[in-house]
Design an enzyme around this catalytic site. Structure first.
Site, PDB file in Angstrom:
ATOM      1  N   ASP A   1      21.581   3.662  71.159  1.00  0.00           N
ATOM      2  CA  ASP A   1      21.088   2.866  69.785  1.00  0.00           C
ATOM      3  C   ASP A   1      21.549   1.510  70.259  1.00  0.00           C
ATOM      4  OD1 ASP A   1      20.593   1.860  67.559  1.00  0.00           O
ATOM      5  OD2 ASP A   1      21.644   2.638  66.416  1.00  0.00           O
TER       6      ASP A   1
ATOM      7  N   ASP B   1      -1.958   9.472  51.441  1.00  0.00           N
ATOM      8  CA  ASP B   1      -1.435   9.263  52.770  1.00  0.00           C
ATOM      9  C   ASP B   1      -0.072   9.460  52.743  1.00  0.00           C
ATOM     10  OD1 ASP B   1      -0.748   7.241  51.448  1.00  0.00           O
ATOM     11  OD2 ASP B   1      -1.299   5.654  53.178  1.00  0.00           O
ATOM     12  N   ASP B   2       0.458  10.081  51.743  1.00  0.00           N
ATOM     13  CA  ASP B   2       2.140  10.272  51.564  1.00  0.00           C
ATOM     14  C   ASP B   2       2.152  11.748  51.424  1.00  0.00           C
ATOM     15  OD1 ASP B   2       2.941   7.654  51.334  1.00  0.00           O
ATOM     16  OD2 ASP B   2       2.140   7.542  49.284  1.00  0.00           O
TER      17      ASP B   2
ATOM     18  N   ASP C   1     -23.227   9.814  -6.811  1.00  0.00           N
ATOM     19  CA  ASP C   1     -24.158   9.641  -5.784  1.00  0.00           C
ATOM     20  C   ASP C   1     -24.103   7.904  -5.254  1.00  0.00           C
ATOM     21  OD1 ASP C   1     -25.667  10.128  -3.539  1.00  0.00           O
ATOM     22  OD2 ASP C   1     -27.653  10.692  -4.786  1.00  0.00           O
TER      23      ASP C   1
ATOM     24  N   GLU D   1     -21.577   6.179  -1.340  1.00  0.00           N
ATOM     25  CA  GLU D   1     -20.952   7.497  -1.800  1.00  0.00           C
ATOM     26  C   GLU D   1     -19.731   7.528  -2.276  1.00  0.00           C
ATOM     27  OE1 GLU D   1     -22.471  10.420   1.060  1.00  0.00           O
ATOM     28  OE2 GLU D   1     -24.602  10.304   0.455  1.00  0.00           O
TER      29      GLU D   1
ATOM     30  N   ASP E   1     -23.772  15.922  -3.638  1.00  0.00           N
ATOM     31  CA  ASP E   1     -24.686  16.340  -2.817  1.00  0.00           C
ATOM     32  C   ASP E   1     -24.600  15.699  -1.323  1.00  0.00           C
ATOM     33  OD1 ASP E   1     -25.357  13.810  -3.113  1.00  0.00           O
ATOM     34  OD2 ASP E   1     -27.412  13.931  -3.814  1.00  0.00           O
TER      35      ASP E   1
ATOM     36  N   ASP F   1     -28.995  10.531  -9.140  1.00  0.00           N
ATOM     37  CA  ASP F   1     -29.906  10.079  -8.100  1.00  0.00           C
ATOM     38  C   ASP F   1     -30.924   8.908  -8.836  1.00  0.00           C
ATOM     39  OD1 ASP F   1     -28.757  11.409  -6.325  1.00  0.00           O
ATOM     40  OD2 ASP F   1     -30.351  13.042  -6.204  1.00  0.00           O
TER      41      ASP F   1
END
Length: 1461
Positions: A478, A753-754, A1038, A1073, A1095, A1156
């Site tokens: 080393d 790539d790991d 309604d 409604e 309705d 209605d």
């Protein structure tokens, strides 16, 4: 006398020979305190006196200046006496201060008698160490003028030469600086220039930090003349007039050197050197880690790291940095420059480089044999005679004529010998500590050791400690290790060890390694004699045997990296079979972006050159192009970007085999041995077939487009291609699959790539690692050795840190607590929190509070003010991030789940019993619906947890803890028709009761009582009755987008009401409604029970969900929905759905129809006023709709739009050839109309008999568009026999002529813009444009197609023609005349007589009358001179007088067709 005193021409006069620099600086500093300043004559006399004094035995170190003053002769010239007196006053002595030296007197005065001689006058007193340093502060006499003078280069060079041989902070160094400061009186800027010239950037950074600290203390303490309002001290010290503050700054600047590392000991990180074979990036990484561990807090790291990265690099890297000019560049540029030197593609060899044997020829200097001339001790002879004195025995620099004449010395008090000692210069060997072997010694050369990616330089050596028998071992070579390391097992018996501090790549340690100061013998295989070391490091853990640089230098071994002469070759990875471009579409052709900035263009050329050298691209000359550009990264490096969006758009997307990043908590604790493998430039190793190069080509432009650009194409798979990750994952999976089969007990984690290897034993991990690395290398995938990690210790993988029993994130976000955020800042911090959310013990409500702050903002610069609740959420998240941690899976324990339902979202926790940390925290938002039952949310969360655990852990949760009560859950299962009921019934055996506590010490972080507390809205709001409530009233309601109505009935109508919705808002039927139901519930508030008949399926489903417990989500009607629960709280409700519009006679249907009818508005017929306001038709059309002629005239004249547009009520008319029946002759034209900044082409076709019109709106005037317009007119009016157009290119084109021939249509042309040939179509163009202008004036946002259709309706079917009294559509579709039999006489038409004038004649007299043969729109057919001829209405006049009651009609008949066509 009479000497002129002034500044010395040189910054620092030269010291006498034999006098140390430190002492000479003391004399100079005392001399510069004289006023006026000393002259050259004073320095010359001082040098002359000191030369004589150096020869006396009284000269000691340190100098006794009192004794030295007694040696000065009387009447000594110059100001030497004054200089010595200054030194005497400042010297600290243990004895009583000496009497002042008498000042030399003039010859005219009588000197005082000399003192009696003492027998011990010449014996100096014993030396005592002074208590203060012999350095003087910077001191100027009061009232002295400023001596400030800027530095010149020769001044800086002289100062640097004086301090070059002294250590940083040494007395000699400090005295030199003090003398220079006192002489030049520099400003703060001058001192900064001097510091940068003398010292490295490392010293400059440390000095700057210490100086700032001293300045802060001085400014706080207060200084004379310092004004805080005038700026900092450094700014005020730059003013030459501020002498006092400048001297204070000078003293602080000198004092800042006292704490620098050079004063005591260099820091450990300053001695880190790059090994001969060590990659530059690894060396910089060691420096970075060492600075992080050893640098004082607050010290800037970047300049120190940049300085050491160059100064401590090996010679090869320093040469590369010098050649590129990056000796002090940003660190990213230095790393990129030395990246090519990295030994990743070189063969590592250890060789011994011996000294060359001496020559056999004699040395040309001394004539002896056995050495080189460079090692000869004899001086080098001069090349010829001296040019000054013509003496050939010396060089010019040694010529006596260049030396000043030696003056005779004046007699001193003591007669001393004149001999002086000579100083011999030390001659160092070339190469430092390396010693050349003896010439007779055999040369030992180490055999070549090829080192691959998976091998290390290991040799078999024998080591002997304390004279014991050498023991064989394997040692690692080393060059990055300063000292040799041996294991403790090689040391026999107990020895004395010394503590030491070791700095390595993993940080500092003082426990594993000890210093062994015992002789050590190392026997190397390539050396006969052993290497002897006096000391080494001892590894107490018995892991390392390292041969360091101390041993390699003795054997003259060198690790070097020879260049690889082989050319670049593509690594042998398989070519992909499919990349998504097999259908071979036309390659994209996108122009290159302009890159005229020199920096960007140069960076792009450098990147392309590197890619070309690597073989990733090649010159190309085919089709296709995608732009490229460089992008500068934060570290200063440039990145190559290839914009492949055009290629990606035509590429077939390949299915990715990867489900996403893995959850690292799934790594079981039974696999404790881990190793990571990182691949570099992985995409660039996949070859690209030649046929796909046109899709990946690019062009490098020339500067300022001075020439054609250079074309290149990729030879490998590029980054930016959308199928690149998929292809690489497939290639890498094929490489790793055999390893997975060979080691079934180990785990290989692959993401991009790991790669992570996990094994139960270290031996199996080593085998798996070796085979995996060999397989990757064989397939040509390069491996980054620098990023490879292995246990023991923590493993960093995919941004997380893997420990033996838990997993943490590498970094957690730091959240600043502030109320003002920009949109970008808040998005970034929420993104970082989202990344670490799986390990953060936090509830969903805190995250949802911050997510809601983003709503309504689109501008990235928008400022967001957080509410107190959101600030509290920030505090809570900041506290939770401190406990961010997750455990690893224990295969022996089951998985458990915890579910917390809340109004802000669902928080789920996956954990195992009796573990320190949970496995994952999952935060799920509510679905984007207005109402979602709690039971459905619970079922969805269970499915999510099962999918997550099965995917990541391979097993299901054994049981679930949740905060939904048993009663609420049973009510949902019993009453709800939701599909999730079956899911909950299936998982009922895995549920725990409400509030059951899960096991684990981490539960204290959750505040489980709050986490498992049942939400208030989870309980049902009201009770549903299965049957009709007889005692309760009935509510019918309604709604519509305009109105809301309800009826409350109980044997009779108790109450009814109609509520209109605001007209300025856009509404839906659901809102109407919902509003009707709320109004009805308010009216029925006194009743505890209620029958509701609706309705609306929307309201029925909504109320059913509220009855079984539901979450109120986000909706457009959230305000109205929030008003429902308080009105329904505690009631008993019977719900019944009624079918609308059934006309059944039962009471429920009857009351529903009645409700209605309350919101239905009757259909009112269109009035003449409304018709004209809608279509702007003419007066006759209004009369046909019921208006009187006077009312019709008034409506047209009072219409603001009609008065604004075409206020003249005049249209051009012309004489044209007309058809004799419908679809006989058409006239066509193309007119242009501008609509909202765009110009459109209106293709207009008019039937000349009936006047019926067809208009087509096109964007172009081509032949294709013209044919399309004719076909559209044929579909509306029918096929003509003959068409008449102008001579435009579209009408004369070959395509249009072929079209007319194929449809048997005769085509002729007329003169454009001629009223006698094209008057009808030109007039129709004007009428259409006027109508369009009127419609767009009334409604500017009306679409152009709608306006055209309305104009056609008005012209063809509303406007009534005169005098026929019919519309154009009626005339066009009128039945044909019955055929006239040849035998019978034709019926005579009713007699209609007209006076006429011939068009084009100047005769204004009326002729006739003649009887009309036929009448049509705009003309009548008369028989003139025996031939029929069409005469326009304006040249006709009825022969019979009109009736009196029809006078008004006749008056308007002549102008109606002009007003409105």
């Amino acid at each position: 006398m009479g000497q002129i005193h002034g500044l010395s021409p040189t910054p620092i006069p030269k010291a006498p020979r034999g006098l140390s620099t430190h002492h000479w600086l003391n004399f100079l500093q005392a001399a510069y305190r004289l006023q006026p300043r000393p002259s050259d004559f004073d320095f010359q006399q001082l040098r002359r006196f000191l030369k004589l004094a150096l020869k006396t035995p009284i000269w000691l170190n340190p100098i006794d200046y009192s004794l030295l003053a007694s040696l000065i002769p009387k009447g000594y010239p110059g100001r030497v006496v004054e200089i010595i007196n200054i030194l005497v006053k400042n010297q600290v002595s243990p004895s009583a201060p000496a009497a002042p030296v008498p000042t030399p007197i003039c010859p005219t005065t009588t000197p005082p008698p000399p003192p009696p001689p003492s027998p011990e006058a010449h014996v100096p007193p014993p030396y005592v160490e002074p208590t203060t340093t012999q350095c003087f502060p910077i001191l100027h006499p009061p009232g002295a003028p400023s001596a400030h003078r800027p530095w010149q280069m020769k001044d800086l060079q002289a100062i640097k030469q004086e301090v070059s041989s002294s250590a940083l902070g040494s007395p000699q160094f400090m005295q030199t600086l003090r003398l220079a400061v006192q002489q030049f009186d520099p400003t703060a800027k001058d001192l900064q220039d001097l510091l940068q010239y003398l010292c490295s950037s490392l010293v400059v950074s440390l000095h700057h930090q210490q100086l700032n600290t001293l300045i802060t203390e001085a400014e706080t303490r207060g200084m004379t003349g310092y004004n805080p309002m005038a700026g900092p001290l450094r700014m005020q010290a730059n003013n030459p007039a501020q002498q006092g503050l400048r001297r204070e700054y000078q003293n602080l600047w000198l004092a800042a050197f006292s704490t620098l590392p050079g004063n005591t000991r260099d820091p450990s990180w300053a001695a880190i050197l790059q090994g001969l074979e060590e990659p530059y990036c690894a060396f910089v990484e060691r420096l970075n880690v060492a600075l992080d561990n050893g640098l004082p807090e607050g010290t800037p790291k970047e300049p120190i790291l940049r300085s050491l990265a160059y100064s401590n690099a090996n010679k090869e890297c320093q040469k590369i940095l010098q050649a590129r000019g990056h000796t002090n560049s940003p660190l990213g540029e230095m790393l990129r420059t030395c990246q090519a030197w990295t030994p990743k593609d070189k063969t590592k060899v250890l060789v011994v480089q011996p000294r060359r044997p001496p020559p056999t020829q004699p040395c040309f200097r001394c004539g002896k044999v056995g050495h080189w001339s460079r090692d000869c001790t004899q001086p080098r002879p001069p090349p010829g005679p001296c040019p000054l004195c013509q003496d050939p025995s010396h060089w010019k620099r040694d010529c006596p004529q260049l030396k000043p004449p030696q003056e005779e010395g004046e007699p001193l008090l003591l007669d001393l010998p004149s001999t002086s000692g000579t100083t011999e210069e030390k001659n160092l060997l070339k190469g430092g500590d390396l010693i050349s072997p003896h010439p007779d010694q055999d040369i030992s050369i180490l055999p070549l050791i090829p080192l691959r990616q998976q091998q290390q330089p290991i040799l078999g050596v024998r080591i002997s400690v304390m004279g014991q028998t050498p023991q064989p071992t394997q040692a690692l070579l080393d060059t990055g290790a300063d000292l040799t390391v041996i294991p403790q097992t090689l040391v026999p018996g107990p020895v004395k060890l010394h503590d030491t501090l070791i700095l390595g790549a993993s940080g500092q340690t003082n426990t594993q390694f000890k210093l062994l100061q015992t002789p050590l013998h190392i026997f190397l295989p390539f050396r006969r004699s052993p290497v002897i070391l006096s000391s080494c490091l001892l590894d107490t853990h018995n892991k390392w045997t390292i041969i360091g640089r101390d041993a390699l230098q003795q054997c003259q071994g060198l690790l070097y990296l020879p260049d690889d002469p082989s050319p670049h070759q593509l690594l042998p990875i398989a070519t992909p079979n499919t990349i998504g471009l097999e259908h071979l579409p036309p390659p994209p052709q996108v122009d290159q972006f302009p890159l005229n900035l020199p920096e960007r263009l140069q960076a792009l050329n450098d990147l392309v050159s590197k890619a070309l050298e690597a073989g990733h691209i090649e010159p190309y000359s085919g089709p296709g192009n995608n732009p490229v550009f460089p992008v500068k990264k934060p570290n200063g490096k440039w990145r190559f970007i290839h914009d492949l969006r055009a290629t990606n758009a035509i590429t077939t997307t390949l299915t990715s085999p990867s489900p996403g990043p893995p959850d690292l908590t799934s790594l079981p604790t039974a696999l404790p041995h881990l190793q990571t493998i990182d691949l570099t430039d992985a995409f660039f190793q996949i070859p690209l077939p030649k046929q796909y190069q046109p899709y990946f080509a690019f062009t490098i432009p020339q500067p300022c487009n001075y020439g054609p650009g250079t074309r290149y194409a990729w030879t490998v798979l590029p980054q930016g291609f959308k199928n690149s990750p998929t292809l690489f994952e497939q290639q890498l999976a094929a490489v790793l699959n055999p390893m997975r089969k060979m080691f079934p007990t180990s785990t290989i984690v692959q993401y991009m790539d790991d790669i992570l290897l996990a094994s139960p034993t270290n031996e199996e991990l080593q085998q798996l690692s070796q085979l995996t690395l060999q397989a990757l290398t064989t397939h040509g995938l390069p491996i980054s050795q620098e990023k490879t990690q292995q246990t023991p210790g923590q493993i960093r993988f995919l941004g997380q840190v893997i420990s033996p029993n838990h997993i943490t994130y590498e970094s957690t976000p730091t959240i600043p607590i502030k109320s003002q955020w920009t949109l970008t800042e808040l998005q970034v911090i929420l993104g970082e929190i989202q990344w670490v959310s799986k390990g953060t013990p936090i509830l969903r409500k805190h995250l949802q509070s911050l997510y809601s702050a983003l709503h309504g903002y689109r501008d990235p610069r928008a400022c967001i003010t957080l509410t107190p609740q959101q600030l509290h959420a920030l505090h809570a998240i900041q506290q939770a991030l401190q406990h961010n941690c997750r455990g690893r899976l224990n295969p022996a324990l089951p998985l458990l789940g915890l579910i917390s339902l809340s109004t802000s979202g669902t928080t789920s926790v996956i954990f195992q019993p009796k573990q320190n940390w949970p496995l994952a925290w999952l935060h799920t938002p509510h679905p984007p619906t207005s109402l979602c039952p709690w039971g459905h949310l619970l079922a969805c969360t269970i499915l999510t947890l099962d999918k997550y655990t099965l995917q990541h852990y391979g097993q299901l949760c054994q049981s679930f803890h949740h905060n939904m009560s048993k009663q609420a859950l049973c009510d949902f299962l019993r009453n709800s028709p939701h599909p999730s009921v079956g899911i909950l019934i299936h998982h009922m055996g895995r549920f725990h009761n409400l509030g059951s506590q899960p096991s684990g010490p981490w539960k204290t972080l959750l505040h489980l009582p709050t986490l498992l507390q049942e939400p208030r809205l989870l309980r049902p709001i009201f009770t549903l009755s299965p049957v009709v409530l007889d005692t309760a009233p009935c509510l019918f309601s309604d709604g519509s987008p305009q109105k809301a109505a309800y009826v409350l009935w109980d044997q009779t109508i108790l109450q009814q009401d109609i509520t209109p919705l605001p007209s300025h808002e856009t509404h839906s039927a659901q809102k109407g409604e919902l509003l009707a139901l709320i109004c009805g519930l308010r009216a029925a508030k006194p009743w505890p029970s209620l029958n509701i008949f609706l309705d609306s399926k929307y309201l029925i489903k909504y109320l059913h969900s509220l009855a079984i417990g539901a979450f109120l989500g986000t909706s457009a009607h959230q305000t109205l929905q929030a008003a429902l629960p308080p009105l329904l709280q505690g009631k008993t409700i019977y719900l019944h759905h009624v079918r609308s519009h059934t006309n059944l006679p039962d009471p429920i249907s009857t009351f529903n129809e009645y409700t209605d009818s309350l919101i239905l508005a009757p259909l009112v017929p269109l009035t003449p006023q409304g018709l004209h306001g809608l279509t702007h038709c003419n007066q006759r059309a209004l009369v046909s709709f019921g208006a009187t002629p006077r009312e019709a005239k008034s409506l047209v004249q009072t219409c603001h739009t009609c008065q604004t547009i075409n206020s003249q009520h005049h249209m051009p008319r012309g004489y044209i050839r007309r058809g004799l029946l419908p679809n006989h002759i058409w006239q066509g034209d193309v007119t242009h109309y501008k609509y909202k900044k765009y110009k459109y082409c209106l293709h207009v076709w008019v039937d000349t008999f009936s006047g019926a019109v067809s208009v087509s709106c096109k964007k172009k005037e081509t032949s294709c568009e013209t044919i399309s317009a004719v076909l559209q007119a044929i579909s509306l009016l029918g096929k003509p026999l003959h068409i008449n157009t102008d001579n435009g290119p579209a009408f004369l084109s070959q395509e249009f002529q072929e079209f007319c021939t194929s449809y048997r249509i005769k085509h002729s042309t007329h003169i454009p813009y001629n009223p006698t040939s094209s008057g009808l179509v030109e007039r129709t163009n004007g009428v259409i444009k006027n109508l369009l202008n009127k419609y767009l004036l009334d409604c500017p946002n009306l679409p152009l197609d709608n306006a055209i259709h309305k104009a056609l309706w008005t012209l063809n079917q509303l406007n009534v023609m005169n005098p026929s009294g019919k519309t154009r559509w009626q005339i066009h579709h009128s039945p044909p005349l019955p055929p006239i039999p040849e035998a019978s006489t034709p019926p005579k038409p009713p007699p209609k007589w007209f006076y006429y004038k011939l068009p084009g004649l100047t005769n204004q007299r009326w002729k006739g009358p003649l009887q009309s043969l036929q009448e049509a729109a705009g003309a009548a057919l008369l028989s003139i001179d025996g031939s029929p001829r069409w005469i326009p209405w304006r040249f006709l006049k009825k022969a019979a007088c009109p009736r009196p009651d029809a006078s008004e009609l006749a008056e308007h008949a002549a102008t109606d067709h002009q007003h409105h066509g």
